[in-house]
Design a protein around this motif. Sequence first.
Motif, short mmCIF file in Angstrom:
data_model
loop_
_atom_site.label_atom_id
_atom_site.label_comp_id
_atom_site.label_asym_id
_atom_site.label_seq_id
_atom_site.Cartn_x
_atom_site.Cartn_y
_atom_site.Cartn_z
N PRO A 65 0.83 -1.21 0.00
CA PRO A 65 0.00 0.00 0.00
C PRO A 65 0.87 1.25 0.00
CG PRO A 65 -0.74 -1.57 1.66
CD PRO A 65 0.56 -2.09 1.15
N LEU A 66 0.33 2.34 -0.57
CA LEU A 66 1.07 3.59 -0.68
C LEU A 66 1.55 4.08 0.68
CD1 LEU A 66 2.09 5.97 -2.39
CD2 LEU A 66 -0.17 7.02 -2.11
N GLU A 67 0.70 3.99 1.69
CA GLU A 67 1.08 4.50 3.01
C GLU A 67 2.26 3.73 3.61
OE1 GLU A 67 -2.78 2.05 3.58
OE2 GLU A 67 -1.92 3.46 2.12
N THR A 68 2.39 2.47 3.24
CA THR A 68 3.53 1.67 3.71
C THR A 68 4.80 2.11 2.99
OG1 THR A 68 2.09 -0.22 4.15
CG2 THR A 68 4.45 -0.66 3.97
N LYS A 69 4.72 2.30 1.68
CA LYS A 69 5.89 2.73 0.92
C LYS A 69 6.36 4.11 1.37
CE LYS A 69 3.66 1.78 -2.97
NZ LYS A 69 3.30 1.55 -4.40
#
Length: 316
Positions: A65-69
Amino acid sequence: MAPATMKIPVIDISSYLDGSNPKDVAKQIGDACEEIGFFMIKGHGIPLSLLKQVHCEATVFFDQPLETKQKTMAPFGLGYMGQGTENVAATLKESTVQDQKESLNINLPVRENVWPQDMPSLSDTCKEYYTKVDKLAGQLMRLFALALDLDETFFDDKVNNAFTVLRLLNYPEQPNAVAPDASQMKTMTAEHTDYGTLTILWSPDSRGLQAKSRQDKWIDVISPIDHFIINIGDLMSNWTNDKWVSTLHRVVTHPETLGKRRMSLPFFHNPNPVALIECIPGCFSEDNPAKYDPIVAKEHMEMKVSKALGKEEKMD
């Protein structure tokens, strides 16, 4: 504009690495750098299995997910950068064209916010690859010296603390992509030159990459999967007084891969940050004076990265 039929040279560097015929390899590289500034190499000694492993680890990272990256972000274009963050066209001219890629940009030593902290397999694999490709860059710099009729070690003290970055690039799938009009190619990364000494690029499928010849024609750069694509950067052009060309290149949609995910692994090699880049012996004369003022490598890099990211960036 349809790509030209000129071919990117393929050079086997194994006879340099084993010492059997270094002059021949150097001459081929010199010719390629004068003609187009792009070439492919085989016989480099880096196993394809390692390249595929890095590609696999990069895929796992980008599928998060974007928030993890976004937990992995750092100044100066390091760590994760999302789609639309970078505008490489702006390094050459006024531009609002944002690149259609996301990237993970890492260098050594391993640092928090630059390397993902919860992906040990990615870290281990990329460290192994980084070490090997960094060594290859040093070998290519020695070949460059030979190709320029200099002592083989001429560049050693100018790159013995080189600023290097391994970029994992991902162009996400575009399920609704429509083939562009033949007269107006859609760019995924706008035309630009690289900033430093050389770039070593690997891709499982390089279709879409194009280089611009000195005759102003776009040439497809399609590489076998076990070859590296090499191109020289701006500071090498400065060093050689444009005897060697830092070639414009871009990534465009390719009709055979339209809408499909595209990935590549470029390794960017730059001189020591404190290195003074000035025209080298044999590349200037009374009839051909130096075209560029001397510049410290760090100043050039900071200027280019700041333009690409649209804000002031410092290497430190």
